[in-house]
Enzyme design. Structure first.
Site, short mmCIF file in Angstrom:
data_model
loop_
_atom_site.label_atom_id
_atom_site.label_comp_id
_atom_site.label_asym_id
_atom_site.label_seq_id
_atom_site.Cartn_x
_atom_site.Cartn_y
_atom_site.Cartn_z
N HIS A 198 0.81 -1.01 -0.20
CA HIS A 198 -0.08 0.01 0.03
C HIS A 198 0.94 1.29 -0.03
CE1 HIS A 198 -0.24 0.71 4.88
NE2 HIS A 198 1.01 0.42 4.38
N CYS B 182 5.69 6.04 4.64
CA CYS B 182 4.66 5.31 4.35
C CYS B 182 4.00 6.06 3.23
CB CYS B 182 3.63 4.96 5.45
SG CYS B 182 4.56 3.94 6.64
N HIS C 296 5.14 0.32 -0.16
CA HIS C 296 5.65 -0.64 0.51
C HIS C 296 4.59 -1.68 0.95
CE1 HIS C 296 3.63 1.88 3.46
NE2 HIS C 296 3.77 1.05 4.10
N HIS D 96 3.33 -5.06 3.72
CA HIS D 96 3.46 -5.61 4.92
C HIS D 96 3.09 -7.32 4.92
CE1 HIS D 96 3.79 -1.89 7.14
NE2 HIS D 96 2.99 -1.17 6.28
N HIS E 109 -1.20 -10.39 -1.72
CA HIS E 109 -0.37 -10.03 -3.03
C HIS E 109 -1.05 -8.95 -4.13
CE1 HIS E 109 1.89 -13.33 -1.55
NE2 HIS E 109 2.92 -12.79 -2.09
N GLU F 225 0.16 -5.07 11.74
CA GLU F 225 0.72 -4.70 10.32
C GLU F 225 2.37 -4.99 10.64
OE1 GLU F 225 0.01 -0.75 8.76
OE2 GLU F 225 1.75 -0.34 9.28
#
Length: 151
Positions: free
Chosen positions: A17, A26, A30, A32, A76, A137
């Site tokens: 995201h 952020c 990137h 998680h 994904h 997260e």
């Protein structure tokens, strides 16, 4: 004696995201390794002729709901807020064959967990309630949603 029991199933998925307009790292795309804990509450089935006798809900049934609504959709994929200029980036990624999700919220853990709660609640049998969700997260950061905070 009511004997309400909470049942929890845990899931994991990888999602990318970016937070448009954010003032830190952020804002960059990137990902998680999310961990999602889904807790439902209900009474164990008391009918001894029912194949699910003694269960609040079959873990397999809960798994099916959460996989279809959340895991299979978000795993994904890269999530962007469709109400930002990230739609241009999203289109470019989609054109290159990437799995992109456009949502109508900022894809923070907080907002994702609200979205997940709505989707899961719609699919639960009438005698089962969604008690809480925990979306982890990172190892040390998570958001939680509790039904009793939202009554």
């Amino acid at each position: 004696m009511s004997n309400h029991i909470r049942i929890t199933k845990q899931f994991s998925f990888e999602t990318g995201h970016a937070l448009y307009g954010y003032d830190g790292k952020c804002k960059n795309v990137h990902g998680h390794s999310y961990k999602l804990s889904v807790t439902v509450i209900g009474k164990p089935i008391s009918d001894s002729t029912n194949v699910k006798f003694g269960m609040v809900i079959d873990f397999a049934d809960l798994k099916k709901i959460v996989k279809e609504e959340i895991v299979n959709v978000f795993d994904h994929a890269t999530v962007f807020n469709k109400n930002t200029p990230h739609v241009e980036l999203a289109k470019e990624l989609q054109d290159r064959g990437h799995n992109v999700l456009l949502v109508d919220y900022q894809p923070t853990s907080e907002m994702m967990v609200i979205d997940f709660a709505k989707k899961i609640k719609k699919r639960l049998p009438s005698h089962i309630s969604l008690h809480s969700l925990k979306l982890q997260e990172t190892e040390s950061s998570f958001a939680e949603w509790f039904d009793y905070d939202n009554i």
